[in-house]
Design a protein around this motif. Structure first.
Motif, PDB file in Angstrom:
ATOM      1  N   ALA A  90       0.831  -1.209   0.000  1.00 52.84           N
ATOM      2  CA  ALA A  90       0.000   0.000   0.000  1.00 52.84           C
ATOM      3  C   ALA A  90       0.865   1.258   0.000  1.00 52.84           C
ATOM      4  CB  ALA A  90      -0.926  -0.007   1.215  1.00 52.84           C
ATOM      5  N   THR A  91       1.931   1.250   0.800  1.00 50.02           N
ATOM      6  CA  THR A  91       2.819   2.414   0.838  1.00 50.02           C
ATOM      7  C   THR A  91       3.545   2.590  -0.484  1.00 50.02           C
ATOM      8  OG1 THR A  91       3.147   1.984   3.210  1.00 50.02           O
ATOM      9  CG2 THR A  91       4.671   3.506   2.144  1.00 50.02           C
ATOM     10  N   ASP A 131     -10.644   5.764   4.179  1.00 49.29           N
ATOM     11  CA  ASP A 131     -10.124   4.520   3.624  1.00 49.29           C
ATOM     12  C   ASP A 131     -11.089   3.357   3.811  1.00 49.29           C
ATOM     13  OD1 ASP A 131      -9.736   4.396   6.383  1.00 49.29           O
ATOM     14  OD2 ASP A 131      -7.657   5.003   6.172  1.00 49.29           O
ATOM     15  N   VAL A 150      -4.835  -3.079  -0.049  1.00 49.21           N
ATOM     16  CA  VAL A 150      -3.725  -2.346  -0.656  1.00 49.21           C
ATOM     17  C   VAL A 150      -4.244  -1.123  -1.414  1.00 49.21           C
ATOM     18  CG1 VAL A 150      -1.936  -2.463  -2.423  1.00 49.21           C
ATOM     19  CG2 VAL A 150      -2.176  -4.321  -0.782  1.00 49.21           C
ATOM     20  N   MET A 153      -5.799   1.573   1.242  1.00 59.64           N
ATOM     21  CA  MET A 153      -4.769   2.311   1.979  1.00 59.64           C
ATOM     22  C   MET A 153      -3.874   3.107   1.037  1.00 59.64           C
ATOM     23  SD  MET A 153      -3.429   0.008   5.178  1.00 59.64           S
ATOM     24  CE  MET A 153      -3.233  -1.519   4.273  1.00 59.64           C
ATOM     25  N   GLY A 154      -3.515   2.503  -0.104  1.00 62.90           N
ATOM     26  CA  GLY A 154      -2.605   3.183  -1.018  1.00 62.90           C
ATOM     27  C   GLY A 154      -3.191   4.438  -1.611  1.00 62.90           C
ATOM     28  N   ASN A 214      -0.014   3.565   7.953  1.00 60.42           N
ATOM     29  CA  ASN A 214      -0.740   2.480   7.294  1.00 60.42           C
ATOM     30  C   ASN A 214      -0.755   1.210   8.142  1.00 60.42           C
ATOM     31  OD1 ASN A 214      -1.446   3.977   5.060  1.00 60.42           O
ATOM     32  ND2 ASN A 214       0.262   3.302   3.824  1.00 60.42           N
ATOM     33  N   SER A 218      -4.250  -0.636   9.065  1.00 57.01           N
ATOM     34  CA  SER A 218      -4.533  -2.017   8.682  1.00 57.01           C
ATOM     35  C   SER A 218      -5.363  -2.733   9.741  1.00 57.01           C
ATOM     36  CB  SER A 218      -3.220  -2.775   8.451  1.00 57.01           C
ATOM     37  OG  SER A 218      -2.488  -2.926   9.659  1.00 57.01           O
TER      38      SER A 218
END
Length: 572
Positions: A90-91, A131, A150, A153-154, A214, A218
């Protein structure tokens, strides 16, 4: 005799400036926010009596939690690896999307004003859409698995990462970029050689910071189906298995603290920091200095050579120990990314299948619907704002003394600042959702649990920001006042605090902005607010209500964002 001659001579003495209109407006707005926060705290009945009445519930909760029930070590490692893989992916997605968005959003690199405003709009919208809402949409599109988490969050992270990247690009030294342009380089070469080396430290630091965030998010997304530790915590708590749920939450806490310490160490190693808090060049900083020195050289000056990094006959530099270390870091990063892509179980075929039915799926979310509960939605939206206001007020009362004692130039001794810095790191490692669950069990369902959870969470973020702001004040002025015989308390109240006051206001507004979003999400676990209706609407497949709730949240977040931007511009 003229009228001017009849006026009395004001003399050389100082005059008292009249308060300006914007300054008075800022004071009125801040007083209004303070009054609203006090009202919200009273309306939610957040007082000592409420906490005293909950002591019995706290003791009962502790008896039902201890001893903790940890899963087998293999299962813990597998769940932790899955969670970290999803967070890394995700980051990485956020960084890859944010870089071009930031280039288009920065005033000094955008091709046009309309493009810049469009890119800035993308950043604002990404920040404003929760999110959890994105996760609900992506789960409907792609089903269960890591892909939805993913993407949620991304893409949500683009709001923060894209903004910080754009700000970093706008603050570069234009000298190296001008030197690159003078060699006849193309636009992409100008960006790669004249801009990227300067912003690389900020890019790395921001990515690491977003990774920390993140990891906490999660846990929340586990309640809507994202796999990993968050999903297992949600499953355990639904069964009222507090021994297993709190054991898993403790594992998340350890991971969050570890990520915080690791990212801090990496940032210091890359960017450099002296013992006194002053910046000292790290590997990236030293490389940036060399690049700037080379780019500032005029083509043909001195030895008659052009800047080395853009010369047509540039050769590969020798494999020095420094270059070997850099290649090792790059190789390690590549291995981690590849392992994360495999461990996150992204299932590309699942993505293609979901995209094939994207039009039909998105059609379920339109048009918006109130489901016959519009009064309830509006009332819970007000409760969400009350939670955020009350949490910001209580959090500020708790965080300000902690932040002051965590600042090295304010604390009476070095061990004091180290101890309070450790407190800040510990609190930052606590996911607000876990705190909300604990307070829901102790105080019962409702907004009190959400406000208390966000208040504790504010100590970590706001305490760190306050400490950093105090350490960034001008120590020369403080030393001068101290040399005149002032005590430590007098120096703090007369010099240090006034210097950091504008930053404090900006931090409080930022905390309010964060709490508005967080208060919405904590409703998912029954901590009050409109998030409870959001989750229920998704569970009963009322996607039109999901869209309505999202639009209401978006409107409130945008109003807070605009107010915060207006105030920050006038108190900076």
């Amino acid at each position: 005799m003229t009228v001017t001659e009849l006026r009395p001579d004001p003399g050389p003495g100082p005059t008292v400036p009249r308060p300006s209109g914007p300054g008075a407006a800022v004071v009125l707005v801040l007083l209004g926010l303070l009054a609203a926060a006090v009202w919200a705290t009273a309306e939610l009945r957040l007082n000592v009596a409420t906490l005293v009445d909950s002591v019995g519930n706290a003791a009962d909760f502790l008896s039902r939690t201890v001893p903790l029930d940890f899963p087998p070590l293999g299962e813990v490692l597998a769940l932790s690896a899955q969670t970290l893989a999803i967070v890394v992916c995700a980051t990485l997605l956020a960084v890859l999307v944010s870089l071009p968005v930031a280039v288009l959003a920065a005033a000094n690199t955008t091709p046009g004003r309309s493009v810049r405003y469009g890119a800035r709009a993308v950043v604002v919208v990404a920040r404003a859409v929760p999110d959890v809402v994105l996760a609900i949409v992506f789960f409907r599109l792609f089903g269960l698995g890591g892909l939805a988490g993913v993407l949620a969050m991304g893409l949500h992270s683009v709001g923060m990462v894209g903004k910080l990247y754009a700000d970093a690009i706008e603050q570069i030294d234009e000298g190296p970029r001008t030197a690159v342009r003078s060699t006849g380089a193309r636009r992409w070469q100008e960006l790669v050689s004249g801009v990227l080396p300067q912003v690389l430290p900020a890019l790395v630091a921001t990515a690491l910071h977003r990774f920390d965030i993140n990891l906490r998010i999660s846990v929340l997304l586990g309640f809507v189906g994202v796999g990993g530790l968050g999903f297992e915590i949600a499953t355990a708590l639904r069964r009222l298995d507090y021994q297993r749920g709190m054991a898993l939450a403790l594992i998340v806490l350890v991971l969050c603290i570890g990520a915080e310490l690791l990212s801090g160490a990496v940032r210091r190693a890359l960017l450099g920091a002296g013992d006194d808090g002053a910046r000292a060049p790290g590997p990236l900083g030293r490389r940036l200095g060399r690049v700037r020195a080379e780019l500032r050289r005029e083509p043909g000056a001195g030895t008659g050579t052009r800047p080395r990094i853009l010369a047509p006959d540039t050769t590969i530099p020798p494999w020095s120990p420094r270059r070997l270390r850099g290649a090792g870091y790059a190789l390690l990063t590549g291995v981690v990314v590849l392992a994360s892509l495999w461990g996150a179980d992204l299932a590309p075929w699942q993505a293609f299948a979901g995209l094939a039915g994207a039009v039909d799926t998105l059609g379920l979310f339109w048009p918006p619907s109130v489901g016959g509960i519009l009064p309830e939605l509006l009332a819970e939206l007000v409760v969400t704002v009350q939670i955020a206001l009350a949490a910001t007020l209580i959090g500020a009362v708790l965080a300000l003394p902690v932040g002051c004692l965590a600042a090295r130039n304010v604390a009476p001794a070095r061990w004091v600042s180290t101890a309070f810095r450790s407190v800040v790191v510990l609190v930052r490692g606590l996911p607000e959702l876990v705190l909300a669950i604990v307070f829901v069990v102790i105080t019962g369902l409702g907004p009190v649990a959400g406000a208390l959870a966000l208040s504790i969470g504010a100590v970590g973020l706001l305490g760190k920001l306050v400490a950093d702001s105090l350490e960034e004040t001008d120590v020369r002025v403080q030393q001068a006042v101290r040399a005149a015989g002032a005590s430590r308390l007098q120096v703090f109240t007369a010099v240090t605090l006034p210097q950091a006051a504008p930053a404090f206001v900006a931090h409080l507004l930022y905390q309010l902005d964060v709490n508005i979003r967080s208060a919405t999400l904590l409703g998912v676990v029954g901590a009050g607010g409109i998030g409870f209706y959001l989750l229920n609407a998704s569970r009963v497949l009322e996607y039109g209500v999901v869209t309505t709730v999202m639009m209401m949240i978006f409107a409130v977040v945008m109003l807070v964002e605009l107010l915060a931007v207006w105030l920050r511009r006038r108190v900076a």
